[in-house]
Design a protein around this motif. Structure first.
Motif, short mmCIF file in Angstrom:
data_model
loop_
_atom_site.label_atom_id
_atom_site.label_comp_id
_atom_site.label_asym_id
_atom_site.label_seq_id
_atom_site.Cartn_x
_atom_site.Cartn_y
_atom_site.Cartn_z
N GLY A 1 0.82 -1.21 0.00
CA GLY A 1 0.00 0.00 0.00
C GLY A 1 0.86 1.26 0.00
N ALA A 2 1.87 1.28 0.86
CA ALA A 2 2.71 2.48 0.97
C ALA A 2 3.52 2.70 -0.30
N LEU A 3 4.00 1.62 -0.90
CA LEU A 3 4.79 1.76 -2.13
C LEU A 3 3.90 2.19 -3.30
N ARG A 4 2.64 1.70 -3.28
CA ARG A 4 1.70 2.11 -4.35
C ARG A 4 1.43 3.61 -4.25
N ALA A 5 1.32 4.11 -3.01
CA ALA A 5 1.06 5.54 -2.83
C ALA A 5 2.28 6.37 -3.26
N LYS A 6 3.49 5.86 -2.97
CA LYS A 6 4.70 6.62 -3.29
C LYS A 6 5.07 6.53 -4.77
N TYR A 7 4.87 5.35 -5.36
CA TYR A 7 5.22 5.15 -6.78
C TYR A 7 4.00 4.64 -7.55
N PRO A 8 3.02 5.51 -7.80
CA PRO A 8 1.77 5.04 -8.42
C PRO A 8 1.99 4.43 -9.80
N ASP A 9 3.08 4.79 -10.48
CA ASP A 9 3.28 4.29 -11.84
C ASP A 9 4.14 3.03 -11.87
N ARG A 10 4.64 2.59 -10.72
CA ARG A 10 5.55 1.45 -10.70
C ARG A 10 5.04 0.44 -9.67
N ALA A 11 4.50 -0.70 -10.13
CA ALA A 11 3.97 -1.68 -9.19
C ALA A 11 5.11 -2.35 -8.44
N LEU A 12 5.18 -2.15 -7.15
CA LEU A 12 6.24 -2.75 -6.33
C LEU A 12 5.58 -3.71 -5.33
N ALA A 13 5.72 -4.99 -5.58
CA ALA A 13 5.06 -5.99 -4.74
C ALA A 13 6.12 -6.94 -4.16
N ALA A 14 5.63 -7.90 -3.37
CA ALA A 14 6.57 -8.82 -2.70
C ALA A 14 7.37 -9.62 -3.73
N ASN A 15 8.67 -9.79 -3.44
CA ASN A 15 9.50 -10.65 -4.29
C ASN A 15 9.82 -11.94 -3.54
N VAL A 16 10.59 -12.81 -4.17
CA VAL A 16 10.86 -14.13 -3.62
C VAL A 16 11.48 -14.07 -2.23
N GLU A 17 12.27 -13.01 -2.00
CA GLU A 17 13.02 -12.95 -0.74
C GLU A 17 12.10 -12.75 0.46
N PHE A 18 10.95 -12.14 0.23
CA PHE A 18 10.07 -11.81 1.34
C PHE A 18 9.65 -13.09 2.08
N TYR A 19 9.11 -14.06 1.33
CA TYR A 19 8.66 -15.30 1.99
C TYR A 19 9.79 -16.31 2.17
N THR A 20 10.90 -16.10 1.45
CA THR A 20 12.09 -16.92 1.72
C THR A 20 12.47 -16.79 3.19
N ALA A 21 12.49 -15.54 3.65
CA ALA A 21 12.90 -15.27 5.03
C ALA A 21 12.01 -16.03 6.00
N VAL A 22 10.70 -15.96 5.78
CA VAL A 22 9.76 -16.57 6.72
C VAL A 22 9.85 -18.10 6.63
N LEU A 23 10.00 -18.61 5.40
CA LEU A 23 10.06 -20.07 5.21
C LEU A 23 11.34 -20.65 5.81
N LEU A 24 12.48 -20.07 5.48
CA LEU A 24 13.74 -20.64 5.97
C LEU A 24 13.82 -20.52 7.49
N ASP A 25 13.24 -19.47 8.03
CA ASP A 25 13.18 -19.33 9.49
C ASP A 25 12.32 -20.46 10.08
N ALA A 26 11.18 -20.72 9.46
CA ALA A 26 10.30 -21.78 9.97
C ALA A 26 10.96 -23.16 9.83
N VAL A 27 11.75 -23.33 8.78
CA VAL A 27 12.47 -24.60 8.59
C VAL A 27 13.52 -24.79 9.70
N GLY A 28 13.95 -23.66 10.28
CA GLY A 28 14.88 -23.75 11.40
C GLY A 28 16.27 -23.25 11.10
N LEU A 29 16.46 -22.64 9.92
CA LEU A 29 17.79 -22.12 9.58
C LEU A 29 17.99 -20.74 10.21
#
Ligand code: COA
Length: 358
Positions: free
Chosen positions: A288-316
């Motif tokens: 939401g905040a990135l959409r407001a700041k850069y209305p012409d450039r869609a900035l959404a979650a990339n692979v790294e976002f859930y990588t962090a949560v997944l690898l943490d849950a795996v125990g690394l």
């Protein structure tokens, strides 16, 4: 005209993967990533990248055996390499991999892919105060990687989650580290040198170094209701939100969804890192905040976002995140080295001189 960051410049024809940034689609050698990450083994995915076809049912033994052999041979080299003296896991991986000699049998994809897992695991193990654990030939690659870090075989649910991750990140178009590998391969240099260059490129926070900082961010935010305020303050201070935005994707990175689904399966199996709800809230706030700041450039979650949560849950631990990315991506790097050698030409672009006239 200079194309800043080579954006949009096509530098190779490849049969390995297609990244469709407009539609948010990733195809690996003819297969959608959603299907592959839902149950394909890392061995089968590696075979797909290295030969162009998934193995026939029941015939996965060949690559599994070759990877196990690669792990065993790399472990025999480990003492001399000494990854523990490096504080950073990517420095350790680069240095230990650099000590391999291509003419010593480390010039095949399976040997190199096996070696990267052994070196990454040994570094994590030694930094945690333990001694390197020898690989186990009887285990699949993903499960053995976790075992070499932890000292005991992981539960099937954790091994499956890590395997889904390794499959998801194995190849992704002409990303910076893959390009680095292809540049080195294009000179006729050896595969070990190409992989060392790729590790160096992957280390950077704009490429593979983001998942650790994503977890730092989630820790700093703490509670879902703090997300919006925190994100606003970061953007106001001119900082980037880690795990958001992508050079190619103009919609959410499909790998984020694949990893979120793997996290869901892990939770169903009773394994939870406890950060999924917070991560979803932060993603919503950041989008939401990135959409407001850069209305012409869609900035959404990339692979790294859930990588962090997944690898943490795996125990690394978070310091192992980037090396673990390399454990998966090395399969793609090797495939690109093969492809570059078979079909490519010396990569030698031009520059525009803007210095003082002579
Ligand atoms: N947070 C805040 N602002 C961001 C941003 C983010 N995550 N990603 C991009 N932007 C901004 C840029 O600063 C730029 O603003 P400016 O024109 O005022 O300088 C604008 O959005 C457009 O950036 P874009 O051209 O899309 O970025 P890029 O293609 O050069 O870079 C990344 C892509 C991935 C490097 C970039 O999005 C980023 O730094 N993300 C955070 C790091 C990360 O998650 N890396 C892992 C990538 S898989």
């Amino acid at each position: 005209m200079t194309r800043s960051g080579l954006e949009g410049v096509v530098v190779a024809d490849t049969r390995l993967s297609e990244v469709d940034g407009e539609r948010g689609r990733l195809v690996v050698a003819g297969h959608d990533i959603e299907g592959l990450a839902g149950g394909t083994s890392f061995e089968a995915l590696a075979e797909l990248l290295w030969t162009g076809a998934l193995p026939q049912a029941g015939a996965q033994g060949r690559t599994r055996e070759a990877l196990a052999e690669g792990r065993a041979r790399a472990f025999a080299r480990l003492e001399a390499a000494g990854p523990g003296r490096f504080a950073d896991g990517m420095d350790a991986l680069r240095a230990t991999t650099a000590q391999l000699a291509a003419d010593d049998g480390f010039d095949t994809p399976a040997a190199l892919t096996g070696a990267v897992a052994v070196f990454a695991a040994a570094w994590a193990r030694v930094r945690a105060g333990g001694r390197p654990v020898a690989p186990d030939r009887s285990l699949p690659h993903a499960a053995d990687y976790l075992r070499m870090i932890e000292g005991e075989a992981p539960t099937p649910a954790r091994a499956a989650a890590l395997e889904a991750y390794l499959v998801t990140v194995a190849d992704h178009g002409m990303n910076a580290s893959t390009f680095a590998a292809r540049v080195v391969a294009s000179t006729g240099s050896d595969p070990v040198s190409a992989i060392v260059a790729a590790i160096g490129a992957l280390k950077g926070p704009l490429h593979g170094g983001a998942p650790g900082p994503v977890l730092d961010m989630l820790d700093a935010i703490g509670e879902p209701d703090q997300a919006a305020q925190w994100v606003e303050a970061e953007l106001a201070a001119g900082r980037r939100i880690m795990g958001m935005g992508h050079r190619i994707y103009r919609v959410r990175d499909p790998r984020a969804a694949v990893l979120e689904a793997a996290l869901g399966r892990l939770e169903q199996a009773g394994v939870t890192g406890g950060r999924l709800a917070l991560a979803r809230a932060v993603e919503r706030a950041a989008e939401g905040a990135l959409r407001a700041k850069y209305p012409d450039r869609a900035l959404a979650a990339n692979v790294e976002f859930y990588t962090a949560v997944l690898l943490d849950a795996v125990g690394l631990g978070r310091t192992a995140f980037s090396p673990t990315f390399a454990v998966g991506r090395v399969a793609g790097w090797c495939a690109h080295v093969l492809e570059q050698r078979a079909t490519g030409r010396l990569i030698r672009p031009a520059s525009r001189y803007v210095g003082p006239p002579g």
